[in-house]
Design a protein around this motif. Structure first.
Motif, PDB file in Angstrom:
ATOM      1  N   ASP A 108      29.594  51.598 -29.242  1.00 46.68           N
ATOM      2  CA  ASP A 108      30.303  52.288 -30.314  1.00 46.68           C
ATOM      3  C   ASP A 108      29.340  53.065 -31.209  1.00 46.68           C
ATOM      4  OD1 ASP A 108      32.623  51.251 -29.318  1.00 46.68           O
ATOM      5  OD2 ASP A 108      32.907  49.764 -30.897  1.00 46.68           O
ATOM      6  N   ALA A 109      28.177  52.480 -31.486  1.00 44.40           N
ATOM      7  CA  ALA A 109      27.184  53.169 -32.306  1.00 44.40           C
ATOM      8  C   ALA A 109      26.695  54.431 -31.603  1.00 44.40           C
ATOM      9  CB  ALA A 109      26.014  52.239 -32.610  1.00 44.40           C
ATOM     10  N   GLU A 110      26.486  54.343 -30.300  1.00 46.85           N
ATOM     11  CA  GLU A 110      26.038  55.509 -29.543  1.00 46.85           C
ATOM     12  C   GLU A 110      27.140  56.558 -29.447  1.00 46.85           C
ATOM     13  OE1 GLU A 110      22.663  53.236 -26.826  1.00 46.85           O
ATOM     14  OE2 GLU A 110      24.543  53.891 -25.887  1.00 46.85           O
ATOM     15  N   LEU A 111      28.388  56.124 -29.355  1.00 48.48           N
ATOM     16  CA  LEU A 111      29.509  57.068 -29.364  1.00 48.48           C
ATOM     17  C   LEU A 111      29.533  57.873 -30.662  1.00 48.48           C
ATOM     18  CD1 LEU A 111      32.248  58.228 -28.404  1.00 48.48           C
ATOM     19  CD2 LEU A 111      33.321  56.176 -29.384  1.00 48.48           C
ATOM     20  N   ALA A 145      23.685  66.506 -23.907  1.00 46.84           N
ATOM     21  CA  ALA A 145      22.377  66.020 -24.358  1.00 46.84           C
ATOM     22  C   ALA A 145      22.465  64.564 -24.814  1.00 46.84           C
ATOM     23  CB  ALA A 145      21.856  66.903 -25.486  1.00 46.84           C
ATOM     24  N   ALA A 146      23.565  64.222 -25.496  1.00 43.19           N
ATOM     25  CA  ALA A 146      23.761  62.839 -25.939  1.00 43.19           C
ATOM     26  C   ALA A 146      23.947  61.913 -24.748  1.00 43.19           C
ATOM     27  CB  ALA A 146      24.963  62.755 -26.883  1.00 43.19           C
ATOM     28  N   GLU A 147      24.638  62.394 -23.716  1.00 43.07           N
ATOM     29  CA  GLU A 147      24.800  61.581 -22.511  1.00 43.07           C
ATOM     30  C   GLU A 147      23.441  61.273 -21.874  1.00 43.07           C
ATOM     31  OE1 GLU A 147      29.244  62.751 -20.914  1.00 43.07           O
ATOM     32  OE2 GLU A 147      27.573  64.016 -20.304  1.00 43.07           O
ATOM     33  N   GLY A 151      22.294  57.561 -21.857  1.00 44.39           N
ATOM     34  CA  GLY A 151      22.528  57.053 -20.513  1.00 44.39           C
ATOM     35  C   GLY A 151      23.944  56.596 -20.272  1.00 44.39           C
ATOM     36  N   ARG A 152      24.904  57.246 -20.911  1.00 42.23           N
ATOM     37  CA  ARG A 152      26.315  56.922 -20.691  1.00 42.23           C
ATOM     38  C   ARG A 152      27.129  58.205 -20.813  1.00 42.23           C
ATOM     39  NH1 ARG A 152      28.133  52.639 -23.040  1.00 42.23           N
ATOM     40  NH2 ARG A 152      26.276  51.848 -24.086  1.00 42.23           N
ATOM     41  N   SER A 153      28.333  58.206 -20.276  1.00 42.70           N
ATOM     42  CA  SER A 153      29.189  59.393 -20.345  1.00 42.70           C
ATOM     43  C   SER A 153      30.142  59.277 -21.526  1.00 42.70           C
ATOM     44  CB  SER A 153      29.981  59.559 -19.044  1.00 42.70           C
ATOM     45  OG  SER A 153      30.820  58.441 -18.816  1.00 42.70           O
ATOM     46  N   PHE A 154      30.508  60.434 -22.054  1.00 43.82           N
ATOM     47  CA  PHE A 154      31.468  60.517 -23.154  1.00 43.82           C
ATOM     48  C   PHE A 154      32.574  61.492 -22.778  1.00 43.82           C
ATOM     49  CE2 PHE A 154      27.290  59.666 -25.102  1.00 43.82           C
ATOM     50  CZ  PHE A 154      27.568  58.452 -25.718  1.00 43.82           C
ATOM     51  N   GLY A 155      33.794  61.171 -23.169  1.00 41.05           N
ATOM     52  CA  GLY A 155      34.915  62.066 -22.925  1.00 41.05           C
ATOM     53  C   GLY A 155      35.113  63.017 -24.093  1.00 41.05           C
ATOM     54  N   THR A 200      35.131  60.190 -26.785  1.00 44.59           N
ATOM     55  CA  THR A 200      35.568  58.832 -26.470  1.00 44.59           C
ATOM     56  C   THR A 200      34.560  58.177 -25.533  1.00 44.59           C
ATOM     57  OG1 THR A 200      36.800  59.158 -24.406  1.00 44.59           O
ATOM     58  CG2 THR A 200      37.926  59.769 -26.451  1.00 44.59           C
ATOM     59  N   LEU A 201      34.708  56.869 -25.364  1.00 43.59           N
ATOM     60  CA  LEU A 201      33.902  56.132 -24.397  1.00 43.59           C
ATOM     61  C   LEU A 201      34.560  56.122 -23.021  1.00 43.59           C
ATOM     62  CD1 LEU A 201      32.669  53.082 -26.508  1.00 43.59           C
ATOM     63  CD2 LEU A 201      31.270  54.927 -25.549  1.00 43.59           C
ATOM     64  N   GLY A 202      35.662  56.830 -22.884  1.00 46.12           N
ATOM     65  CA  GLY A 202      36.366  56.827 -21.606  1.00 46.12           C
ATOM     66  C   GLY A 202      37.087  58.131 -21.339  1.00 46.12           C
ATOM     67  N   THR A 203      38.401  58.077 -21.390  1.00 46.44           N
ATOM     68  CA  THR A 203      39.245  59.196 -20.995  1.00 46.44           C
ATOM     69  C   THR A 203      39.143  60.380 -21.950  1.00 46.44           C
ATOM     70  OG1 THR A 203      41.532  59.788 -20.423  1.00 46.44           O
ATOM     71  CG2 THR A 203      41.227  58.328 -22.309  1.00 46.44           C
ATOM     72  N   THR A 204      39.552  61.537 -21.451  1.00 47.13           N
ATOM     73  CA  THR A 204      39.714  62.723 -22.306  1.00 47.13           C
ATOM     74  C   THR A 204      41.179  62.900 -22.712  1.00 47.13           C
ATOM     75  OG1 THR A 204      40.116  64.213 -20.421  1.00 47.13           O
ATOM     76  CG2 THR A 204      37.824  63.864 -21.081  1.00 47.13           C
ATOM     77  N   GLU A 205      42.050  62.039 -22.167  1.00 47.75           N
ATOM     78  CA  GLU A 205      43.493  62.208 -22.371  1.00 47.75           C
ATOM     79  C   GLU A 205      44.013  61.295 -23.485  1.00 47.75           C
ATOM     80  OE1 GLU A 205      45.089  64.665 -20.852  1.00 47.75           O
ATOM     81  OE2 GLU A 205      43.131  65.108 -19.970  1.00 47.75           O
ATOM     82  N   THR A 206      44.984  61.812 -24.233  1.00 51.59           N
ATOM     83  CA  THR A 206      45.524  61.094 -25.383  1.00 51.59           C
ATOM     84  C   THR A 206      47.048  61.172 -25.411  1.00 51.59           C
ATOM     85  OG1 THR A 206      45.362  63.085 -26.767  1.00 51.59           O
ATOM     86  CG2 THR A 206      43.479  61.559 -26.801  1.00 51.59           C
ATOM     87  N   THR A 207      47.622  60.320 -26.254  1.00 52.15           N
ATOM     88  CA  THR A 207      49.069  60.303 -26.471  1.00 52.15           C
ATOM     89  C   THR A 207      49.333  60.232 -27.964  1.00 52.15           C
ATOM     90  OG1 THR A 207      49.516  59.195 -24.362  1.00 52.15           O
ATOM     91  CG2 THR A 207      51.195  58.976 -26.086  1.00 52.15           C
TER      92      THR A 207
END
Length: 246
Positions: A108-111, A145-147, A151-155, A200-207
């Motif tokens: 969460d801190a890295e996000l 650059a943050a990824e 070392g992690r992916s962000f949506g 996000t730490l996962g999906t790019t999709e929202t509701t």
């Protein structure tokens, strides 16, 4: 606009200081509204298309537009995104800030840091003679650059982004948080935009929930939102929503 923005910055600092375990987001809303009104400004969110709060308080998997509520009580480890706006003498300031309640998890801190990095990249691209999507491209590159850094992916949240701002809170053009450069209107000295990446730490999709406001991630992953109102000047980009040092 810088005076309106300074009030927004002060409100965000006060809200962050009040964000401790056991405090409700409705109480945070009252903190922000008090700061704004005591400074002689008006909360720009309150009543906007019927929105009931002076802030958007988005906790954990809520991306944006969370409604302040006595039922949403902060707990240790929550990731909180506060979006706030104020009007002073007809001019608008708009800014958002993500932070933790107590200690955040590493992810969460890295996000949150990644979202800040993306914002700063977008701000740096806001110069005289640039085109609108140069900022979009810079935000996307900031995310990449943050990824690499973490070392992690962000949506990058689909369908949401920044906007023009001035005598109204939301003006054209819409500013996407990704895309190819060298498209859209040319920026000139005096151009103002609200730049606001949401990751996000996962999906790019929202509701959007049944309240017609609250936007949540479809997979329940946590989200962060950073925003500043920025102007193009002869000396480069100027942040108009500066936060006082606490």
């Amino acid at each position: 606009m810088s005076e309106a923005g300074a009030i927004v910055g002060a409100a965000l600092v006060a809200v962050r200081a009040a964000s401790v375990p056991g405090v409700s987001t409705l109480e945070l809303d009252e903190v922000a509204e008090t700061v704004i009104r005591e400074a002689g400004a008006v909360p720009s969110f309150k009543g906007y298309h019927g929105f009931p709060g002076s802030i958007c308080s988005s906790v954990n998997d809520v991306v944006v537009h969370g409604i302040p509520s006595a039922d949403v009580v902060l707990a240790e480890g929550d990731l909180v995104s506060i979006d706030c706006g104020a009007i002073l003498d007809g001019w608008h300031g708009d800014s958002a800030w993500s932070f933790g309640v107590g200690e955040l998890s590493t992810a969460d801190a890295e996000l949150s840091d990644a979202t800040r990095i993306s914002l700063e990249a977008g701000i740096a691209a806001m110069v005289d003679g640039a085109r609108l999507t140069d900022i979009s491209h810079a935000i996307e590159n900031g995310t990449k650059a943050a990824e690499q850094k973490f070392g992690r992916s962000f949506g990058i949240v689909s369908g949401y982004g920044g906007h023009g701002i001035g005598r109204e809170m939301h003006l054209e053009p819409f500013l996407a948080n990704e895309g190819k450069p060298n498209r859209g209107p040319v920026l000139v000295v005096g151009s103002t935009l609200a730049i606001e990446p949401m990751l996000t730490l996962g999906t790019t999709e929202t509701t959007v929930l049944d309240d017609d406001w609250t936007v949540v991630t479809d997979d329940g992953s946590r989200a962060a939102h950073w925003e500043h109102t920025v102007a193009v000047t002869e000396d480069g980009p100027r942040i108009l929503t500066v936060r006082p040092r606490s």
